[in-house]
Motif scaffolding. Sequence first.
Motif, PDB file in Angstrom:
ATOM      1  N   ARG A  81       0.795  -0.981  -0.023  1.00 48.55           N
ATOM      2  CA  ARG A  81       0.072   0.188   0.160  1.00 48.55           C
ATOM      3  C   ARG A  81       0.982   1.158   0.183  1.00 48.55           C
ATOM      4  NH1 ARG A  81      -4.773  -1.266  -1.942  1.00 48.55           N
ATOM      5  NH2 ARG A  81      -5.636  -3.101  -0.933  1.00 48.55           N
TER       6      ARG A  81
ATOM      7  N   ALA B 165      -3.799  -8.003   2.862  1.00 51.28           N
ATOM      8  CA  ALA B 165      -4.069  -6.776   2.839  1.00 51.28           C
ATOM      9  C   ALA B 165      -4.205  -5.922   1.181  1.00 51.28           C
ATOM     10  CB  ALA B 165      -2.789  -5.696   3.251  1.00 51.28           C
TER      11      ALA B 165
ATOM     12  N   ARG C 169      -0.314 -12.184   5.426  1.00 52.33           N
ATOM     13  CA  ARG C 169      -0.994 -11.060   5.774  1.00 52.33           C
ATOM     14  C   ARG C 169      -0.914  -9.907   4.809  1.00 52.33           C
ATOM     15  NH1 ARG C 169       0.886 -12.723  10.943  1.00 52.33           N
ATOM     16  NH2 ARG C 169       2.886 -11.590  10.806  1.00 52.33           N
ATOM     17  N   ARG C 170       0.443  -9.926   4.382  1.00 49.36           N
ATOM     18  CA  ARG C 170       0.562  -8.652   3.350  1.00 49.36           C
ATOM     19  C   ARG C 170      -0.322  -9.035   2.075  1.00 49.36           C
ATOM     20  NH1 ARG C 170       6.124  -9.383   5.049  1.00 49.36           N
ATOM     21  NH2 ARG C 170       6.603 -10.872   3.262  1.00 49.36           N
TER      22      ARG C 170
END
Length: 281
Positions: free
Chosen positions: A20, A141, A137-138
């Motif tokens: 992000r 996201a 987790r990345r």
Amino acid sequence: MEKSIIFFDVDGTLVVGGPREYIPDSAVRAIRSAREKGHLCYLCTGRSAAELYPFILDVGFDGVIGAGGSYVQIGEQMLYHHVIDGESLRLLREYFDSHGFDYYLESNDGLFGSENLIPRLEHMLYGDWEHDPAARRRKEAGSDFIDQIRPIPDSPVPYNKASFLENPDIPWEEIERVFGDTFTIIRHTVPAFGENSGELTVPNSDKAYAIDTLIQHLGISRENTYAFGDGMNDALMIQYVAHGIAMGNAKEGLKQIADEITANAEDDGIYLSMKKYGLCE
């Protein structure tokens, strides 16, 4: 002070971080202040319109030089727009598909990727997400870039350019041999894509050509042009403008030809240089 025009590369210059991304607050303030003082601020990027997300455009710009110079937009007006012709597109797709390249085609309406592109990008950007919890987790996201890639449609759309990842079995000289007469080839524009990755653009569609066309249209002197960049795909832009500024995180080759080197993008480099030149408060 005379009206100046300032050009900003996006990746590694204006926008930092990932998956992000964000724009440092100091850069946002500098751009808005410069426009309040009557100066013009333009994006000058390899990205096409589909990759200019709201958090970028909401900063406020007078226009866009996009797809590495393939189009120039002044507000809502398109000054020019060069797209890949049908025969060149056929050559590109036939070669890349038959030689196992991962690539994507960029239009102003979207990004369209080859069959195995997304799995490769996911491992490149997130890591081994099947086995590493942090990488998983990345991936959860998400990424603005990966999330918008769609399959290449059967009916072609107006494509600005193509970007391809490195194929370790194909030397760079072969890319030049196959495409040198048809496209402008820019090597290694995204470091993560590999040393022999690059972009194929319509000839006479580079950042310097676009800037020259734009300032002539606007009646702005070349003496009043500034540009910020970080990669070697910014070299023609940095050399063309009167004040070419390399970010502290820029490639060494770009630093060598720049008029000035400022701080890293995330360390207020844009603000510090604009303040120095009196372009912002």
